[in-house]
Design a protein around this motif. Structure first.
Motif, PDB file in Angstrom:
ATOM      1  N   PHE A 224      94.210  90.303  33.040  1.00  0.00           N
ATOM      2  CA  PHE A 224      92.841  89.791  33.006  1.00  0.00           C
ATOM      3  C   PHE A 224      92.336  89.630  34.427  1.00  0.00           C
ATOM      4  N   GLN A 225      91.094  90.075  34.643  1.00  0.00           N
ATOM      5  CA  GLN A 225      90.474  89.902  35.951  1.00  0.00           C
ATOM      6  C   GLN A 225      88.979  89.692  35.778  1.00  0.00           C
ATOM      7  N   ALA A 226      88.445  88.760  36.564  1.00  0.00           N
ATOM      8  CA  ALA A 226      87.008  88.508  36.565  1.00  0.00           C
ATOM      9  C   ALA A 226      86.634  87.830  37.868  1.00  0.00           C
ATOM     10  N   ILE A 227      85.370  87.969  38.242  1.00  0.00           N
ATOM     11  CA  ILE A 227      84.892  87.244  39.418  1.00  0.00           C
ATOM     12  C   ILE A 227      84.686  85.782  39.060  1.00  0.00           C
ATOM     13  N   SER A 228      84.033  85.539  37.919  1.00  0.00           N
ATOM     14  CA  SER A 228      83.834  84.175  37.437  1.00  0.00           C
ATOM     15  C   SER A 228      84.003  84.167  35.928  1.00  0.00           C
ATOM     16  N   LEU A 229      84.280  82.986  35.394  1.00  0.00           N
ATOM     17  CA  LEU A 229      84.455  82.838  33.952  1.00  0.00           C
ATOM     18  C   LEU A 229      83.751  81.564  33.523  1.00  0.00           C
ATOM     19  N   ASN A 230      82.797  81.712  32.618  1.00  0.00           N
ATOM     20  CA  ASN A 230      82.047  80.567  32.113  1.00  0.00           C
ATOM     21  C   ASN A 230      82.201  80.516  30.595  1.00  0.00           C
ATOM     22  N   ILE A 231      82.891  79.490  30.103  1.00  0.00           N
ATOM     23  CA  ILE A 231      83.059  79.293  28.662  1.00  0.00           C
ATOM     24  C   ILE A 231      82.179  78.110  28.283  1.00  0.00           C
ATOM     25  N   TYR A 232      81.013  78.412  27.723  1.00  0.00           N
ATOM     26  CA  TYR A 232      80.018  77.377  27.487  1.00  0.00           C
ATOM     27  C   TYR A 232      80.102  76.765  26.092  1.00  0.00           C
TER      28      TYR A 232
END
Length: 728
Positions: A224-232
């Motif tokens: 898994f790779q991401a710049i940002s992760l937002n779980i709202y």
């Protein structure tokens, strides 16, 4: 109900042939080849199959690496204890660091979990596959802090409604409420909409944005790779089992995040509805801001500062803060916290337990610090200590300040010490003043340390062992027309049970707690209920509880067991309608849809034994349960192949549809091997009035015909397993 095609099956067992020759009727099943199973009358079940939903395992656990040291505590769970697994057995190792016991588990389980806790609070949990009736496990060496990382595996990419088997880019929305898998070697890069579904990643997920409610699982070996992760969405969950989880910018969490692998983060913001749970290794290069719930049972390292603004932080392993830790809400530490600069305790409380240790450079106290338990916890300050007016220390705390307390305007409880006490080393906690030695507190001198002992002031008792578990109930379901055939809805008496076998330090039972819940009466008869134990009545010191005797048919010994019995019999009530009153309409109580519902009645009992008895002698709870029908004490109905009590009327055996031969152990079954009672090790959703169990449950027949070897989960609440219109 759809007809089931039943294939040819043959019983060859020599033991069965010998058994049937002694029966009063011909029970031989040389070959049964029914074309279709349409009802209970079409079933032909092996006479020695008791319709059990359990399996028995002899477990042996060896703490080889603690030979010569104090006993270790062993706990057994029916599933992952960090994901709702229920505790079913507790004990300690003997002087040889060996713990042996008998386990009773649901037959559908493929594995169970054991957790070892040592005298110095070293905790390890392992998974054991069920491959035989005898299982042995040896703890041979201490594990790293990340125990769960190597123990727990993700679900894998099986049973997927949709699979991604290639490189996919762009935007992807999961089919609504479905399970999608990214297979090994495949990948998705782009925007993801969960759409109420579940995504399991065994390949690679390169996320640019995430929306929608649902679940993402990064499997072992996944990437898994991401710049940002937002779980709202507060109902969304993100679960990681991988060591390849890279997030280069902010992580904003309003849902649930669980980690069992290795994660690198920039910073973490746990918002008002967020829940962050770590059982592996998490490294943050920046800040951690908590406004709801943060739980750590692994290794959590924060490169900058921690701001605990609201909610709760619980640390059960190792928390390292390279900057400042500011506490403004509840903080619980049962292991090790290390703060490299300033620990500012503004508002709490701060709870300490299990010989926990906090090490910090500077410490400012403005609120209450509470130590729980009999063993001392420790706060060690290498720099400046300031205790302001709101600072209150209570419980067993060793407050060690290398340079002396600079400011003290607070309150110190009578148990507070300033002695640089010994704190033992664990896989999470490096310990402190290790020259201090081992201190074991055993108040009742039964050989079980107080920290392990559920009854630390009673030397005769040590552990609770609930069956099926402390959080669940089993169910007994009876037909009451014996020796004649009924409608096989198995709801004439529906009785839930929860049994606590309280054991001593040697794993012998000294007391039995029994909780009964009368849920339904699908009959007009006034039926009673009791159990028979495989011990003599004098082996029971006393029985107490919520007895209900209204019919004048029960005679008791002084210890409240039943008179004139060769084995101990306890009768709990003699008329179920006195506990679950008839609502005035329909047949029975709580079996007819639309009729008035009557709240189930819970009654509790305690059986104190005269001397400790091995669990193997008592046998499997709920032992030998039975009903007696319509105020006739001798008309007992037991589970299949269970023995009647001494007061059963023997003239009924072998009459009607019954083919019992007590001398050969064939009891309470029809010529086709069908019972009048079944025992479910888990809560049972029973059929409505006049609906046969074979019609209500799709795979009941398959399970019965296989003698319990297939479809062992037939009663579970799974799509396709039941006809919901026929279940109450």
């Amino acid at each position: 109900m759809n007809p089931r095609l039943i294939y040819r099956w043959v019983l060859y067992a020599a033991a069965f042939v010998l058994m049937t020759t002694s029966c009063t009727k011909d029970l031989s099943l040389k070959e049964v080849i029914p074309d279709e199973i349409k009802g209970m009358s079409d079933l032909q079940v092996a006479p020695d199959f008791n319709f059990k939903t359990t399996l028995q395992i002899t477990l042996k656990v060896i703490s080889k690496d603690f030979t010569g040291l104090p006993a270790t505590k062993i706990e057994v769970f029916n599933a992952n204890p960090n994901s709702g697994g229920q505790l079913i057995k507790t004990g300690i190792t003997n002087r040889d660091q060996v713990f042996e016991t008998l386990l009773i588990l649901p037959a559908h389980l493929n594995q169970f979990f054991i957790r070892r806790t040592t005298f110095n609070q070293h905790v390890e949990t392992v998974t054991l596959d069920i491959q035989s009736e005898n299982i042995e496990y040896t703890f041979s060496a201490s594990k790293s802090a990340n125990v769960f990382k190597s123990t727990f595996l993700g679900p894998g990419c099986t049973d997927c409604a949709t699979s991604i088997a290639y490189a996919l880019t762009g935007k992807y929305s999961l089919p609504k409420d479905s399970k999608v898998c990214i297979l090994v070697g495949a990948s998705f890069t782009g925007e993801l909409d969960l759409n109420g579904g579940t995504l399991v990643v065994c390949g690679s997920l390169n996320l640019t944005s995430l929306k929608g409610k649902g679940t993402v699982i990064i499997n072992n070996g996944g990437f898994f790779q991401a710049i940002s992760l937002n779980i709202y969405d507060k109902e969304s969950a993100f679960i990681n089992y991988s060591d390849a989880f890279i997030l280069s910018s902010t992580f904003a969490l309003s849902g649930v995040f669980e980690n069992y692998g290795t994660i690198s983060l920039s910073s973490l913001n746990i918002n008002a509805n967020g829940q962050f749970k770590n059982y592996g290794t998490v490294t943050l290069s920046g800040d951690l801001n908590n406004s709801n719930y943060c739980f750590n049972e692994g290794n959590l390292t924060v490169g900058a500062n921690v701001s605990h603004n609201a909610g709760e932080i619980t640390n059960a392993c190792r928390l390292t803060v390279n900057g400042t830790l500011s506490i403004n809400s509840t903080f619980k530490n049962s292991s090790y916290v290390n703060v490299k600069t300033d620990l500012n305790f503004n508002k709490g409380p701060l709870y300490l337990s299990n010989q926990s240790l906090i090490e910090t450079k500077n410490f400012t106290v403005n609120s209450s610090i509470v130590a729980e338990g009999d063993a001392y916890s420790k706060i060690s300050v290498s720099g400046i200590s300031r205790i302001n007016g709101g600072g209150i220390f209570s419980g067993k705390i060793d407050y060690w300040v290398e340079n002396g307390i600079e400011t003290n305007l607070g309150t110190m409880g009578r148990d507070i010490r300033f002695d640089n006490l010994y704190i033992p080393t664990t896989y999470c906690n490096p310990g402190s003043n290790l020259a201090g030695g081992i201190v074991i507190i055993d108040t009742d001198a039964d050989g079980v340390a107080d920290e392990f002992d559920a009854y630390s002031t009673d030397g005769s008792k040590a552990f609770n062992n609930f069956f099926p578990s402390a959080e669940s109930w089993g169910t007994l379901a009876f037909e009451d027309l014996w020796p004649y055939l009924g409608d096989f809805d198995f709801n004439d008496m529906i009785l839930d049970y929860q049994i606590n076998q309280i054991t001593n330090a040697s794993d012998k039972v000294v007391e039995i707690g029994i909780a009964l819940k009368v849920r339904a009466i699908g009959a007009a008869f006034k039926n009673g209920f009791g159990i028979q134990l495989p011990i003599v009545s004098s082996a029971i010191y006393n029985v107490s509880g919520d007895f209900s005797y209204t019919q004048g048919i029960i005679n008791l010994n002084d210890n409240n067991t039943e008179q004139n019995q060769s084995q101990a019999v306890v009768v709990f009530f003699d008329n179920a309608f006195k506990l679950l009153p008839h609502p005035g309409v329909s047949t029975g109580v709580n079996t007819t849809p639309g009729a008035t519902f009557v709240n189930p009645k819970i009654i509790n009992f305690t059986i104190k034994l005269s001397y400790p008895i091995a669990p193997e002698i008592l046998g499997e709870p709920p032992y030998n349960p039975f009903i007696f029908v319509n105020e006739i004490r001798g008309r007992e109905v037991h589970l299949k192949n269970h023995a009647p009590t001494s007061l059963a009327t023997t003239q009924n055996f072998g009459t009607g549809a019954d083919i019992s031969s007590i001398t050969s152990g064939i009891t309470y079954q029809t010529e086709k091997g069908l019972p009048w009672g079944i025992n479910m090790v888990e809560p049972f959703d029973y059929p409505i009035e006049k609906a046969a169990i074979i019609d209500a449950y799709t795979y009941f027949a398959d399970w019965a015909l296989s003698a319990g070897t297939s479809n062992t989960d037939w009663y579970k609440k799974i799509d396709g397993y039941r006809n919901v219109n026929l279940i109450y």
